[in-house]
Scaffold this motif. Structure first.
Motif, mmCIF file in Angstrom:
data_model
loop_
_atom_site.group_PDB
_atom_site.id
_atom_site.type_symbol
_atom_site.label_atom_id
_atom_site.label_comp_id
_atom_site.label_asym_id
_atom_site.label_seq_id
_atom_site.Cartn_x
_atom_site.Cartn_y
_atom_site.Cartn_z
ATOM 1 N N PRO A 25 0.829 -1.204 0.000
ATOM 2 C CA PRO A 25 0.000 0.000 0.000
ATOM 3 C C PRO A 25 0.868 1.260 0.000
ATOM 4 C CG PRO A 25 0.060 -0.948 2.193
ATOM 5 C CD PRO A 25 0.798 -1.892 1.286
ATOM 6 N N PHE A 26 0.278 2.355 -0.456
ATOM 7 C CA PHE A 26 0.938 3.657 -0.371
ATOM 8 C C PHE A 26 -0.128 4.730 -0.274
ATOM 9 C CE2 PHE A 26 0.148 3.253 -4.906
ATOM 10 C CZ PHE A 26 -0.214 4.527 -5.304
ATOM 11 N N HIS A 27 0.268 5.874 0.234
ATOM 12 C CA HIS A 27 -0.627 7.028 0.295
ATOM 13 C C HIS A 27 -0.131 8.058 -0.705
ATOM 14 C CE1 HIS A 27 -2.575 10.682 1.913
ATOM 15 N NE2 HIS A 27 -3.563 9.824 2.097
ATOM 16 N N SER A 28 -1.020 8.904 -1.174
ATOM 17 C CA SER A 28 -0.651 9.906 -2.186
ATOM 18 C C SER A 28 0.502 10.801 -1.739
ATOM 19 C CB SER A 28 -1.859 10.763 -2.560
ATOM 20 O OG SER A 28 -2.346 11.468 -1.437
ATOM 21 N N THR A 42 0.831 2.825 -14.081
ATOM 22 C CA THR A 42 2.106 3.545 -14.180
ATOM 23 C C THR A 42 3.219 2.692 -13.596
ATOM 24 O OG1 THR A 42 0.983 5.674 -13.963
ATOM 25 C CG2 THR A 42 3.342 5.643 -13.489
ATOM 26 N N SER A 43 4.317 2.530 -14.353
ATOM 27 C CA SER A 43 5.510 1.851 -13.836
ATOM 28 C C SER A 43 6.247 2.824 -12.927
ATOM 29 C CB SER A 43 6.428 1.428 -14.976
ATOM 30 O OG SER A 43 5.795 0.452 -15.768
ATOM 31 N N VAL A 44 6.656 2.341 -11.751
ATOM 32 C CA VAL A 44 7.298 3.202 -10.767
ATOM 33 C C VAL A 44 8.500 2.523 -10.129
ATOM 34 C CG1 VAL A 44 5.203 4.493 -10.168
ATOM 35 C CG2 VAL A 44 5.744 2.400 -8.927
ATOM 36 N N GLU A 45 9.390 3.351 -9.612
ATOM 37 C CA GLU A 45 10.418 2.907 -8.675
ATOM 38 C C GLU A 45 9.939 3.360 -7.316
ATOM 39 O OE1 GLU A 45 14.144 4.591 -9.955
ATOM 40 O OE2 GLU A 45 14.523 2.883 -11.261
ATOM 41 N N PHE A 46 10.244 2.572 -6.271
ATOM 42 C CA PHE A 46 9.786 2.926 -4.927
ATOM 43 C C PHE A 46 10.701 2.300 -3.890
ATOM 44 C CE2 PHE A 46 7.710 -0.993 -6.109
ATOM 45 C CZ PHE A 46 7.692 -1.765 -4.956
ATOM 46 N N THR A 47 10.530 2.759 -2.660
ATOM 47 C CA THR A 47 11.260 2.241 -1.512
ATOM 48 C C THR A 47 10.237 1.685 -0.533
ATOM 49 O OG1 THR A 47 12.929 3.960 -1.805
ATOM 50 C CG2 THR A 47 12.854 2.895 0.340
ATOM 51 N N LEU A 48 10.611 0.641 0.189
ATOM 52 C CA LEU A 48 9.720 0.086 1.211
ATOM 53 C C LEU A 48 10.122 0.602 2.585
ATOM 54 C CD1 LEU A 48 9.324 -3.645 0.148
ATOM 55 C CD2 LEU A 48 7.694 -1.782 -0.132
ATOM 56 N N VAL A 49 9.111 0.932 3.394
ATOM 57 C CA VAL A 49 9.324 1.367 4.771
ATOM 58 C C VAL A 49 8.316 0.642 5.664
ATOM 59 C CG1 VAL A 49 10.226 3.640 4.148
ATOM 60 C CG2 VAL A 49 7.785 3.361 4.500
ATOM 61 N N PRO A 50 8.656 0.444 6.942
ATOM 62 C CA PRO A 50 7.680 -0.150 7.860
ATOM 63 C C PRO A 50 6.446 0.751 7.939
ATOM 64 C CG PRO A 50 9.854 -0.089 8.856
ATOM 65 C CD PRO A 50 9.921 0.717 7.595
ATOM 66 N N GLY A 51 5.283 0.142 7.856
ATOM 67 C CA GLY A 51 4.057 0.929 7.850
ATOM 68 C C GLY A 51 3.108 0.542 8.957
ATOM 69 N N ARG A 52 1.882 0.900 8.778
ATOM 70 C CA ARG A 52 0.835 0.622 9.756
ATOM 71 C C ARG A 52 0.552 -0.880 9.832
ATOM 72 N NH1 ARG A 52 -0.254 5.098 6.878
ATOM 73 N NH2 ARG A 52 -0.737 6.992 8.042
ATOM 74 N N SER A 53 0.139 -1.320 10.961
ATOM 75 C CA SER A 53 -0.281 -2.708 11.171
ATOM 76 C C SER A 53 0.814 -3.716 10.842
ATOM 77 C CB SER A 53 -1.533 -3.019 10.346
ATOM 78 O OG SER A 53 -2.561 -2.116 10.650
ATOM 79 N N GLY A 54 2.072 -3.316 10.941
ATOM 80 C CA GLY A 54 3.168 -4.240 10.702
ATOM 81 C C GLY A 54 3.413 -4.604 9.256
ATOM 82 N N ALA A 60 8.247 7.132 -1.742
ATOM 83 C CA ALA A 60 9.128 7.720 -2.758
ATOM 84 C C ALA A 60 8.819 7.156 -4.148
ATOM 85 C CB ALA A 60 10.600 7.519 -2.393
ATOM 86 N N LEU A 61 7.522 7.052 -4.487
ATOM 87 C CA LEU A 61 7.125 6.541 -5.793
ATOM 88 C C LEU A 61 7.526 7.539 -6.879
ATOM 89 C CD1 LEU A 61 5.048 5.066 -3.800
ATOM 90 C CD2 LEU A 61 3.754 4.698 -5.878
ATOM 91 N N THR A 62 8.280 7.047 -7.855
ATOM 92 C CA THR A 62 8.750 7.861 -8.971
ATOM 93 C C THR A 62 8.437 7.139 -10.275
ATOM 94 O OG1 THR A 62 10.569 8.641 -7.576
ATOM 95 C CG2 THR A 62 10.766 8.998 -9.951
ATOM 96 N N PRO A 63 7.650 7.750 -11.154
ATOM 97 C CA PRO A 63 7.359 7.107 -12.449
ATOM 98 C C PRO A 63 8.642 6.863 -13.246
ATOM 99 C CG PRO A 63 5.848 8.917 -12.065
ATOM 100 C CD PRO A 63 6.911 9.008 -11.005
#
Length: 65
Positions: A25-28, A42-54, A60-63
């Motif tokens: 999941p991600f937020h805008s 859209t194809s994106v590059e992104f980073t994973l971070v610890p989020g809600r509910s474990g 950092a979504l970048t097209p």
């Protein structure tokens, strides 16, 4: 990481899917250019971070072309 935006709802929440099929999941507010909008598919590059509910969340979504 790379993936594709699988869904994006009017409330600002979406899901990015990795090539392996993992969904994150991600937020805008995680869209790097600050636009707060991104099209499904859209194809994106992104980073994973610890989020809600474990769960891991995409940030950092970048097209990418």
């Amino acid at each position: 990481m790379r993936g594709v935006v699988a869904s994006f709802e009017p409330d600002g929440w979406g899901v990015v899917r990795s090539p392996e099929g993992a969904e994150h999941p991600f937020h805008s507010t995680a869209i790097a250019d600050g636009s707060r909008q991104i099209d499904v598919g859209t194809s994106v590059e992104f980073t994973l971070v610890p989020g809600r509910s474990g769960r891991w969340e995409a940030t950092a979504l970048t097209p990418v072309p």
